[in-house]
Design an enzyme around this catalytic site. Sequence first.
Site, PDB file in Angstrom:
ATOM      1  N   SER A 188       4.646 -28.144 -17.844  1.00 37.02           N
ATOM      2  CA  SER A 188       5.946 -27.947 -18.157  1.00 37.02           C
ATOM      3  C   SER A 188       6.231 -29.295 -18.995  1.00 37.02           C
ATOM      4  O   SER A 188       7.368 -29.010 -19.265  1.00 37.02           O
ATOM      5  CB  SER A 188       6.182 -28.056 -16.645  1.00 37.02           C
ATOM      6  N   HIS A 216       4.942 -21.525 -15.351  1.00 36.41           N
ATOM      7  CA  HIS A 216       5.400 -21.433 -16.142  1.00 36.41           C
ATOM      8  C   HIS A 216       5.063 -20.056 -17.497  1.00 36.41           C
ATOM      9  O   HIS A 216       5.328 -20.178 -19.112  1.00 36.41           O
ATOM     10  CB  HIS A 216       5.771 -23.408 -17.523  1.00 36.41           C
ATOM     11  N   LYS A 247       9.985 -17.869 -11.265  1.00 36.83           N
ATOM     12  CA  LYS A 247      10.831 -18.880 -12.455  1.00 36.83           C
ATOM     13  C   LYS A 247      10.858 -17.530 -13.419  1.00 36.83           C
ATOM     14  O   LYS A 247      12.530 -16.966 -12.552  1.00 36.83           O
ATOM     15  CB  LYS A 247       9.233 -19.368 -12.764  1.00 36.83           C
TER      16      LYS A 247
HETATM   17  C1  LIG Z   1       7.312 -24.512  -9.960  1.00 37.64           C
HETATM   18  C2  LIG Z   1       5.971 -25.629  -9.970  1.00 37.64           C
HETATM   19  C3  LIG Z   1       4.792 -24.554  -9.299  1.00 37.64           C
HETATM   20  C4  LIG Z   1       5.720 -24.672  -7.703  1.00 37.64           C
HETATM   21  O1  LIG Z   1       6.162 -23.308  -7.631  1.00 37.64           O
HETATM   22  P1  LIG Z   1       6.947 -23.692  -6.362  1.00 37.64           P
HETATM   23  O2  LIG Z   1       7.063 -21.381  -6.123  1.00 37.64           O
HETATM   24  O3  LIG Z   1       8.725 -22.959  -7.080  1.00 37.64           O
HETATM   25  O4  LIG Z   1       6.816 -23.718  -5.278  1.00 37.64           O
HETATM   26  C5  LIG Z   1       3.814 -24.752  -8.859  1.00 37.64           C
HETATM   27  N1  LIG Z   1       2.434 -24.911 -10.375  1.00 37.64           N
HETATM   28  C6  LIG Z   1       3.337 -25.270 -10.899  1.00 37.64           C
HETATM   29  C7  LIG Z   1       2.984 -25.471 -12.926  1.00 37.64           C
HETATM   30  C8  LIG Z   1       4.762 -25.111 -11.717  1.00 37.64           C
HETATM   31  O5  LIG Z   1       5.307 -25.262 -12.996  1.00 37.64           O
END
Ligand SMILES: *Cc1c(COP(=O)(O)O)cnc(C)c1O
Length: 405
Positions: A188, A216, A247
């Site tokens: 990220s 992502h 996301k």
């Molecule tokens: C955003 C994210 C999460 C968490 O996801 P949620 O559904 O918001 O709990 C887990 N792993 C990665 C790599 C993320 O970017």
Amino acid sequence: MFSQEMKDDLKTTLEEIESQGLMKKERVLSTPQGAKIRTRTTDGSEVTSINFCANNYLGLGDSTEIIQAAAETMRARGYGLSSVRFICGTQDIHKELEAQVSEFLGTDDTILYAACFDANGGVFEPLLGAEDAIISDALNHASIIDGVRLCKATRFRYEHSDMEDLERCLNEAADARYRLICTDGVFSMDGDIARLPEICQLAERYNALVMVDECHATGVLGATGRGTAEHFGLEGRVDIITTTFGKALGGASGGCVSGRREIVALLRQRSRPYLFSNTLAPAVVGGTLKAIELLSGSSKHIDRLRENATYFKERMTAAGFKIPDNASAIVPVMLYDEKLALQAAEMLLEQGIYVIGFAYPVVPKGKARIRVQLSAAHTHDQLDHAVAAFTEVGTELGVIEPTGR
Ligand SMILES: *Cc1c(COP(=O)(O)O)cnc(C)c1O
């Protein structure tokens, strides 16, 4: 009792956070998530800005089709189920979503969680024990780190995307019963992509399983948005995929583990966040089903995202910024200096560009940057506006040469 002593301790900690410049402040939006949002600057004045810091990669956060699907599902299946899945929290739509995610990701089966944080928190402990090994990339997401902590397997950490170091860990874990290599698909902070071809090769050579967190990458990588495996043509090679619906896929909430049939089956019996936390709300299930339907039916959102990312990266590079070359929709604009990065983000907001500056300890010292996240919802005009603002601010702060273009 909440004693004066504890109160003072907490205050001291909060003051330390503030004095180190690490106090996180929430910016309050008064619009749906989208390319254009209304918010307030630090001094409290209302601004409309172009949003470059949401994970709204496909621009589905305010999609009328998704909102309508969510509303219809809520009417048909109610607001909430007040139950975990295995008591009375499973509706036909939950089974349907699991089937659709499996179909989309090309896996045997899928199990839903309230969030991907929970998926990562609940995936390791049921599958691996003290005689096993988890080998994890140093930059993996916090939820993977927490999930690994909850599991008795021996932990190995390899330097970020360093395949020699991964091999060292695999050798050190040679005596384990099972070895699981665990990586984010897209990281990220830098937007770089896991070296999945080499990871799969090493996994084969050292008889290890592969798990990829696709939060992502789902809806972003690969010609049709199936993620990192599709990007590299490695469909079917990943044993465990975890991903989020929070996301690219509409951005509400929810996550899942998807993969080998027996793995998912055991998670349904033993995974604690699945067993002891409420089921996904029907509206979220309906909205996510629609998001997957939109993606499966057409590549227009992904094509648009990819085209926008290329457009932005090319113009930023031409303006004199150092932009890493990768296929993700995360663009770190490197400013290196901590103060400059935070100052630049504030100046950009004044110009109507909402971005976040990241500095130590979120990223390594001397690697401060502004992170730009692109969306299919951005127009070329908005991207031009952003490049112009970056150029002006970059020139003013001496980050790029005035004649950089
Ligand atoms: C955003 C994210 C999460 C968490 O996801 P949620 O559904 O918001 O709990 C887990 N792993 C990665 C790599 C993320 O970017």
